[in-house]
Enzyme design. Sequence first.
Site, PDB file in Angstrom:
ATOM      1  N   SER A   1       0.877  -1.029  -0.099  1.00 15.80           N
ATOM      2  CA  SER A   1       0.028  -0.050   0.075  1.00 15.80           C
ATOM      3  C   SER A   1       0.794   1.056   0.026  1.00 15.80           C
ATOM      4  O   SER A   1       0.371   2.355  -0.186  1.00 15.80           O
ATOM      5  CB  SER A   1      -0.942  -0.209   1.202  1.00 15.80           C
TER       6      SER A   1
ATOM      7  N   HIS B   1      -3.275  -4.071  -5.308  1.00 11.80           N
ATOM      8  CA  HIS B   1      -3.463  -3.746  -3.748  1.00 11.80           C
ATOM      9  C   HIS B   1      -5.037  -4.063  -3.448  1.00 11.80           C
ATOM     10  O   HIS B   1      -5.931  -3.420  -4.044  1.00 11.80           O
ATOM     11  CB  HIS B   1      -3.387  -2.134  -3.604  1.00 11.80           C
TER      12      HIS B   1
ATOM     13  N   GLU C   1      -6.790  -2.138  -6.428  1.00  7.22           N
ATOM     14  CA  GLU C   1      -6.091  -1.183  -7.158  1.00  7.22           C
ATOM     15  C   GLU C   1      -4.801  -1.816  -8.119  1.00  7.22           C
ATOM     16  O   GLU C   1      -3.997  -2.671  -7.482  1.00  7.22           O
ATOM     17  CB  GLU C   1      -5.496  -0.256  -6.257  1.00  7.22           C
TER      18      GLU C   1
ATOM     19  N   ASN D   1      -5.567   5.273  -0.480  1.00  7.71           N
ATOM     20  CA  ASN D   1      -5.126   5.877   0.525  1.00  7.71           C
ATOM     21  C   ASN D   1      -4.557   7.460   0.452  1.00  7.71           C
ATOM     22  O   ASN D   1      -4.534   8.101   1.515  1.00  7.71           O
ATOM     23  CB  ASN D   1      -3.621   4.940   0.702  1.00  7.71           C
TER      24      ASN D   1
HETATM   25  N1  3HC Z   1     -17.725 -15.223   4.276  1.00  6.76           N
HETATM   26  C1  3HC Z   1     -18.493 -14.745   3.306  1.00  6.76           C
HETATM   27  N2  3HC Z   1     -19.332 -13.539   3.309  1.00  6.76           N
HETATM   28  C2  3HC Z   1     -19.285 -13.056   4.606  1.00  6.76           C
HETATM   29  C3  3HC Z   1     -18.404 -13.363   5.791  1.00  6.76           C
HETATM   30  C4  3HC Z   1     -17.698 -14.362   5.559  1.00  6.76           C
HETATM   31  N3  3HC Z   1     -16.908 -15.154   6.673  1.00  6.76           N
HETATM   32  N4  3HC Z   1     -18.455 -12.625   6.694  1.00  6.76           N
HETATM   33  C5  3HC Z   1     -19.430 -11.560   6.281  1.00  6.76           C
HETATM   34  N5  3HC Z   1     -19.776 -12.089   5.039  1.00  6.76           N
HETATM   35  C6  3HC Z   1     -20.793 -11.258   4.302  1.00  6.76           C
HETATM   36  C7  3HC Z   1     -22.091 -10.766   5.245  1.00  6.76           C
HETATM   37  O1  3HC Z   1     -23.001 -11.917   5.027  1.00  6.76           O
HETATM   38  C8  3HC Z   1     -22.474  -9.357   4.536  1.00  6.76           C
HETATM   39  O2  3HC Z   1     -23.023  -9.916   3.156  1.00  6.76           O
HETATM   40  P1  3HC Z   1     -24.536  -9.310   2.555  1.00  6.76           P
HETATM   41  O3  3HC Z   1     -24.068  -7.856   2.624  1.00  6.76           O
HETATM   42  O4  3HC Z   1     -24.724  -9.718   1.495  1.00  6.76           O
HETATM   43  O5  3HC Z   1     -25.384  -9.548   4.007  1.00  6.76           O
HETATM   44  C9  3HC Z   1     -21.164  -8.748   4.161  1.00  6.76           C
HETATM   45  O6  3HC Z   1     -20.098  -9.864   3.964  1.00  6.76           O
HETATM   46  C10 3HC Z   1     -20.867  -7.924   5.207  1.00  6.76           C
HETATM   47  O7  3HC Z   1     -20.559  -8.611   6.424  1.00  6.76           O
HETATM   48  P2  3HC Z   1     -21.176  -8.326   8.218  1.00  6.76           P
HETATM   49  O8  3HC Z   1     -22.538  -8.072   7.978  1.00  6.76           O
HETATM   50  O9  3HC Z   1     -20.799  -9.392   8.878  1.00  6.76           O
HETATM   51  O10 3HC Z   1     -20.528  -7.282   8.582  1.00  6.76           O
HETATM   52  P3  3HC Z   1     -20.693  -5.607   8.203  1.00  6.76           P
HETATM   53  O11 3HC Z   1     -21.793  -5.333   7.392  1.00  6.76           O
HETATM   54  O12 3HC Z   1     -20.457  -5.038   9.587  1.00  6.76           O
HETATM   55  O13 3HC Z   1     -19.116  -5.064   7.421  1.00  6.76           O
HETATM   56  C11 3HC Z   1     -17.159  -4.516   6.790  1.00  6.76           C
HETATM   57  C12 3HC Z   1     -18.013  -5.266   7.833  1.00  6.76           C
HETATM   58  C13 3HC Z   1     -17.210  -5.083   5.327  1.00  6.76           C
HETATM   59  C14 3HC Z   1     -15.758  -4.836   7.337  1.00  6.76           C
HETATM   60  C15 3HC Z   1     -17.709  -3.066   6.724  1.00  6.76           C
HETATM   61  O14 3HC Z   1     -17.657  -2.583   8.193  1.00  6.76           O
HETATM   62  C16 3HC Z   1     -16.832  -2.399   6.006  1.00  6.76           C
HETATM   63  O15 3HC Z   1     -16.879  -2.167   4.731  1.00  6.76           O
HETATM   64  N6  3HC Z   1     -15.769  -1.543   6.633  1.00  6.76           N
HETATM   65  C17 3HC Z   1     -15.209  -0.497   6.069  1.00  6.76           C
HETATM   66  C18 3HC Z   1     -13.732  -1.295   5.786  1.00  6.76           C
HETATM   67  C19 3HC Z   1     -12.692  -0.650   5.043  1.00  6.76           C
HETATM   68  O16 3HC Z   1     -12.778   0.541   4.801  1.00  6.76           O
HETATM   69  N7  3HC Z   1     -11.883  -1.179   4.569  1.00  6.76           N
HETATM   70  C20 3HC Z   1     -10.527  -0.630   3.607  1.00  6.76           C
HETATM   71  C21 3HC Z   1      -9.509  -0.287   4.896  1.00  6.76           C
HETATM   72  S1  3HC Z   1      -8.375   0.577   3.844  1.00  6.76           S
HETATM   73  C22 3HC Z   1      -7.189  -0.735   3.363  1.00  6.76           C
HETATM   74  O17 3HC Z   1      -7.431  -1.871   3.560  1.00  6.76           O
HETATM   75  C23 3HC Z   1      -5.920  -0.076   2.670  1.00  6.76           C
HETATM   76  C24 3HC Z   1      -4.795  -0.429   3.454  1.00  6.76           C
HETATM   77  O18 3HC Z   1      -3.842  -0.292   2.570  1.00  6.76           O
HETATM   78  C25 3HC Z   1      -4.445   0.323   4.700  1.00  6.76           C
END
Ligand code: 3HC
Length: 285
Positions: free
Chosen positions: A119, A140, A152, A190
């Site tokens: 990243s 990424h 990405e 980012n």
């Molecule tokens: N297997 C399959 N599907 C699953 C699963 C699993 N083990 N666990 C959850 N899911 C599915 C759920 O069933 C749900 O699907 P649906 O929308 O069809 O019902 C979906 O995934 C979302 O799961 P949850 O309902 O359990 O969880 P949330 O709704 O609380 O979402 C999250 C969790 C996806 C992490 C959400 O909070 C989110 O998008 N957060 C932001 C994360 C983010 O911004 N990440 C980027 C970080 S930056 C980065 O990574 C860059 C690096 O360089 C720093």
Amino acid sequence: MNIQQVGVVGCGLMGSGIGQVCAQSGYQVVVREANSELLAKGTGRIEKFLQAGVEKGKVTEAQKREALSRIRGTTSLDDLAACDLVIEAVTENVELKREVFATLDRICKPEALLASNTSSVCIAEMSGVTKRPSQVLGMHFFNPVPLMKLVEVVRALTTSDATVSAGMGFVRSLGKTPILAKDTPGFVVNLLLVPYLLDAVRALERGVASVEDIDQGMVLGCGYPMGPLTLLDFVGIDTTYYIANILFDEFKETRYAAPTLMKRMVLAGHHGRKTGKGFYDYPGK
Ligand code: 3HC
């Protein structure tokens, strides 16, 4: 390029997610970790995620078993020799990444593509140590990899059109959406996300609102899935601090300067969810 076998170097949070989605998409996967303890932890994380998917009704028991049967773990990079694509997901350490790429270049077949999930390190750092710079690209992924739809694809100065198009096609084959970015710090996400997260910490420092209210503000006011301070705990305050420093070194703009509080939290070991303490407490971690 016909990609059938994918190698993943590093089976931490990102590498295990990448290995999992590749296996779920039908690829044969070889995941490599530095030692058997880390490997067991990484593959254990994949099993746990797939099992949770079964419990949520998102994955069938048969799909789980099939995906797991496509994953082979190893502690030797030599076992990646037959891979068509290798995705590096080791820690964000330039020297380590350069060493991995130099070794992969030596052992992988000439037509294999080499990608980095970095990243923050520029892709040119890694392509420069190989004899195949046109076949090196950035890929990424986002955390949590199995749930986040974006990847990405990063084109370095030396990356060929054929490599970019193979990379974009591969990402689509995982059921994810690729966006194409230049090899500049932060790529797209980012570059925009980090100043926002740093501003949230600055708002807290200035006493604008409480941790909870800053988060609620962005969740309920803007429809973000997580508030910025929750997201910082989730991504890792140390990881974000590291990326911010790289952005600041490159651009020398104050918007990328890490806030005082953030540096103190990193030094105190308050890195977020993974250490049990960040802006929130995570008992039991
Ligand atoms: N297997 C399959 N599907 C699953 C699963 C699993 N083990 N666990 C959850 N899911 C599915 C759920 O069933 C749900 O699907 P649906 O929308 O069809 O019902 C979906 O995934 C979302 O799961 P949850 O309902 O359990 O969880 P949330 O709704 O609380 O979402 C999250 C969790 C996806 C992490 C959400 O909070 C989110 O998008 N957060 C932001 C994360 C983010 O911004 N990440 C980027 C970080 S930056 C980065 O990574 C860059 C690096 O360089 C720093």
